[in-house]
Design a protein around this motif. Structure first.
Motif, mmCIF file in Angstrom:
data_model
loop_
_atom_site.group_PDB
_atom_site.id
_atom_site.type_symbol
_atom_site.label_atom_id
_atom_site.label_comp_id
_atom_site.label_asym_id
_atom_site.label_seq_id
_atom_site.Cartn_x
_atom_site.Cartn_y
_atom_site.Cartn_z
ATOM 1 N N ALA A 176 3.742 9.812 -9.686
ATOM 2 C CA ALA A 176 2.866 9.851 -11.153
ATOM 3 C C ALA A 176 2.029 11.392 -10.880
ATOM 4 O O ALA A 176 1.937 12.092 -12.031
ATOM 5 N N ASP A 177 1.398 11.676 -9.741
ATOM 6 C CA ASP A 177 0.662 12.949 -9.986
ATOM 7 C C ASP A 177 1.325 14.289 -9.986
ATOM 8 O O ASP A 177 1.290 15.062 -10.665
ATOM 9 N N GLU A 178 2.765 14.046 -9.263
ATOM 10 C CA GLU A 178 3.693 15.088 -9.438
ATOM 11 C C GLU A 178 4.287 15.445 -10.837
ATOM 12 O O GLU A 178 4.360 16.408 -11.177
ATOM 13 N N VAL A 179 4.442 14.181 -11.609
ATOM 14 C CA VAL A 179 4.983 14.256 -13.026
ATOM 15 C C VAL A 179 4.036 14.756 -13.779
ATOM 16 O O VAL A 179 4.196 15.778 -14.544
ATOM 17 N N GLY A 205 0.853 -1.002 0.131
ATOM 18 C CA GLY A 205 0.054 0.023 0.054
ATOM 19 C C GLY A 205 0.845 1.207 0.053
ATOM 20 O O GLY A 205 0.573 2.176 -0.734
ATOM 21 N N LEU A 206 1.970 1.249 0.773
ATOM 22 C CA LEU A 206 2.834 2.335 0.675
ATOM 23 C C LEU A 206 3.428 2.583 -0.516
ATOM 24 O O LEU A 206 3.570 3.678 -0.881
ATOM 25 N N THR A 207 4.059 1.548 -1.270
ATOM 26 C CA THR A 207 4.754 1.753 -2.479
ATOM 27 C C THR A 207 3.652 2.147 -3.623
ATOM 28 O O THR A 207 3.969 3.065 -4.395
ATOM 29 N N GLY A 208 2.423 1.615 -3.572
ATOM 30 C CA GLY A 208 1.368 2.179 -4.372
ATOM 31 C C GLY A 208 1.112 3.649 -4.044
ATOM 32 O O GLY A 208 0.985 4.199 -5.225
#
Length: 180
Positions: A13-16, A3-6
């Motif tokens: 992905a959101d920052e990119v 869950g942490l890595t996801g």
């Protein structure tokens, strides 16, 4: 742990996505601000063919924006403008050497030998750099062929333009002395 890595992956992905959106918005704003130049290119045509420069300039800017976008999204790395100017500037060293020697030693055969050897080596150096940085066989041939022709012909032009000016000055000097 999964869950942490996801969650971390989604944040990255959101920052990119946000960074890409900011870059796209910045590029769009730059293009939109160019519209300020419209009054300077709004020319009343006297002929039936449009004579204003706004449309062609906007097309050039659009082409540049499309090409930059294509290069950025493909991950292509090109020579920067500073590197290109440096390469072309140092490429003129051969011209300086050939012209300095042949303006002091006036033999046309010596000029042609130095033109081929020194000017050719200078051109070869620039072509070698561009060959290593240009993708595709056809663009590479076109770019390097054009660069070689322009570089070598420019040296010929400088040499013969100098002689034309000197001969013109000698003729003017002879004419002045005859009139006096």
């Amino acid at each position: 742990m999964k869950g942490l890595t996801g969650q971390l992956g989604r944040q990255v992905a959101d920052e990119v996505w946000k960074a890409g959106k900011r870059q796209a918005s910045k590029a769009f704003n730059l293009y939109a601000n160019i519209d300020i130049l419209r009054p300077y290119f709004d020319v009343e045509p006297i002929q039936k063919i449009a004579g204003e420069l706004y449309g062609p300039l906007m097309l050039v800017f659009t082409l540049v924006a499309i090409l930059l976008h294509g290069m950025k999204t493909s991950g292509t790395v090109i020579i920067t403008m500073l590197q290109m100017m440096s390469l072309l500037g140092y490429g003129l060293f051969g011209h300086c050497m050939v012209l300095f020697i042949t303006y002091n030693v006036h033999f046309h055969s010596l000029f042609y030998i130095l033109w081929l050897v020194i000017g050719g080596l200078s051109t070869l150096r620039m072509v070698a750099v561009l060959i290593s940085r240009t993708v595709g066989k056809t663009p590479r041939l076109i770019l390097c062929g054009t660069l070689t022709a322009l570089h070598m012909l420019f040296l010929l032009y400088l040499h013969f333009a100098y002689h034309k000016i000197v001969e013109g000055n000698e003729y003017a000097y002879e004419l002045d002395s005859w009139l006096i």
